[in-house]
Write a protein that holds these residues in place. Sequence first.
Motif: not given
Lengths: 246, 325
Positions: A131-133, A135-137, B73, B105-106, B109-110, B187
Amino acid sequence: MKFLVCISNVPDTTTKITFTPDNKEFNKAGVQFVINPWDEYALTRAIELKEAQGSGTVTVINVGEADTEPNIRKALAIGADDAIRVNAKPTDAFFVAEQIANVAKEGAYDVILMGRESIDYNGSQVHGMVGELLGIPTVAPAMKLDMSGNTATLEREIEGGKEIVEVNTPFVASCQQPMCEPRIPNMRGIMTARTKPLKVVEPVGSGARTEVAEYALPPKKQGVKLIPAESAGELIKLLRNEAKVI
Amino acid sequence: MSVLVVVECDNGEVKKSSLEVASYGSQVAQLLGTTATAIAVGVATEANLAQLGEQGISKVLYDAEPRLKDFVNGAYTKLIAAAAENEQAQVIVLANSNIGAAVGSRLSVRLKASLATNVVELPKVDGGKFTVRRGAYSGKALADVILTGDRKIIAVKKNSIEALHNAGQAATVEQFSAQLTDADFADAPKQVVMQEQAGGVLLPEADKVVSGGRGMKGPEHWNLIEDLAKALHAATACSKPVSDADWRPHHEHVGQTGITVSPNLYIACGISGAIQHLAGVNSSKVIVVINKDPEAPFFKAADYGIVGDVFDVLPKLTQAVKELG
Ligand SMILES: Cc1cc2nc3c(=O)[nH]c(=O)nc-3n(C[C@H](O)[C@H](O)[C@H](O)COP(=O)(O)OP(=O)(O)OC[C@H]3O[C@@H](n4cnc5c(N)ncnc54)[C@H](O)[C@@H]3O)c2cc1C
């Protein structure tokens, strides 16, 4: 609508876990591999939604070496339309997420589904990373998923309850019970699976960020201490004085 | 360089699992010769947050944006990432909860960080090498994982780290703004539905669990499970066929396809101990099994056992707990 379902190839639940002599890798010898049980919820729900919409496609993706193809074929037999295998050993969650995100970007998928975690690594990481790669929820973990046009309504599990969330496509969701009743392949599915396209692509990306130094087995239990049923109350004293848990 | 701890708050209080995470984070900070700051999510009072000093936290940040009350999230990820940048955090520690897994997990990446979830011990830091031990193969194995990135995110499994309680220590509490916008709340939940908790103890957070299987014969006998749970201040749980038959709600079902729990005490009543059930409970510290069949596989995974009828044994146990006072 284009669905992308990620499936992971894992040792069957009942497998006795052992490692190679240097304890660096899982010992695959004689082990039966299955589609990760959580991923079956994702796969079945995608097929159900496609059927309900009367159009669209379900593509499965697996990051793995050639020995995962029997389970990819099984996913096709259950009802996916086509499959992509990224030809690489899945070294860690980030590496896998990079592969999936890359394929997802190229294919412009609307909905990306996967299980809440794999039963081997138990990471629960790939959904958020993808999702992060992209850029979506991400909605994780989801217990329910309904679609109306480009809007999805999901129930996300939180500790002690659930959140009802609405997101627009594209999005990623990880799936768990009681989303649907996973399907098993029927004879017709097995026959047609053989002729469905399975594309093999080479990996991209910058690689893993973690490395397993060693696997170990948990310390063996001492063996059960039995207390006669007549004096059941003794157990409570043992839990307080010996085990010190109450 | 510092350690950033993510604390989840609920109803004005810091969750028990977050007290463990705060204790973990402050011990990592000590190992690295630095201090631990916390970023709070959810709702808590400043007084509650200041108490995190008892777990070794020196400073607590919180964003007063009211929409952070529920888990979102996008917004949580942005807030924690901003706090990590603000504090130059090299290590970020969160709970291996539904929120921790979704956000961790998000964030990884960030922040270009290495991520390990399901972690059960403090890290080993050896020169430049940073190794954590995590559970794998549904509790049937452990893995020592080297986090090779400059930044590390660790999600700590519940009940695997003892919470510190250094009485009297207080943390400073500061407001912090991540300048969240409407887009960060894409979300946000439309609705939040909380489940009714038997006895008021939340199963995923519980350190004691009393669980019933098909051997309980029907929902009308669950008062026996609830009575013992209430006396022990434990949560209640069940096996899959029990929730499939609607004797108990789905959110109480533990195992491979249900919730994974790792309490200090798991009491299994009339449960056979099928491998799929064990997968969700086998990392409990102490397992007690009550089953009338001496051959039930669960006895192999148990620390204490009673071969007997649940209808006879459970009231005796409840009575004995009450007598402890
Ligand atoms: C893909 C898959 C996933 C699964 N996931 C899960 C999961 O997440 N969680 C889960 O629990 N199961 C799961 N299962 C089911 C699992 O295999 C077992 O069927 C289930 O755990 C059995 O539940 P049980 O022990 O309550 O019932 P049973 O197997 O019927 O056992 C009941 C036990 O109660 C004992 N008993 C009966 N009467 C009494 C009495 N009066 N006093 C004392 N003892 C008594 C019996 O001796 C017996 O051992 C899964 C199965 C599959 C195939």
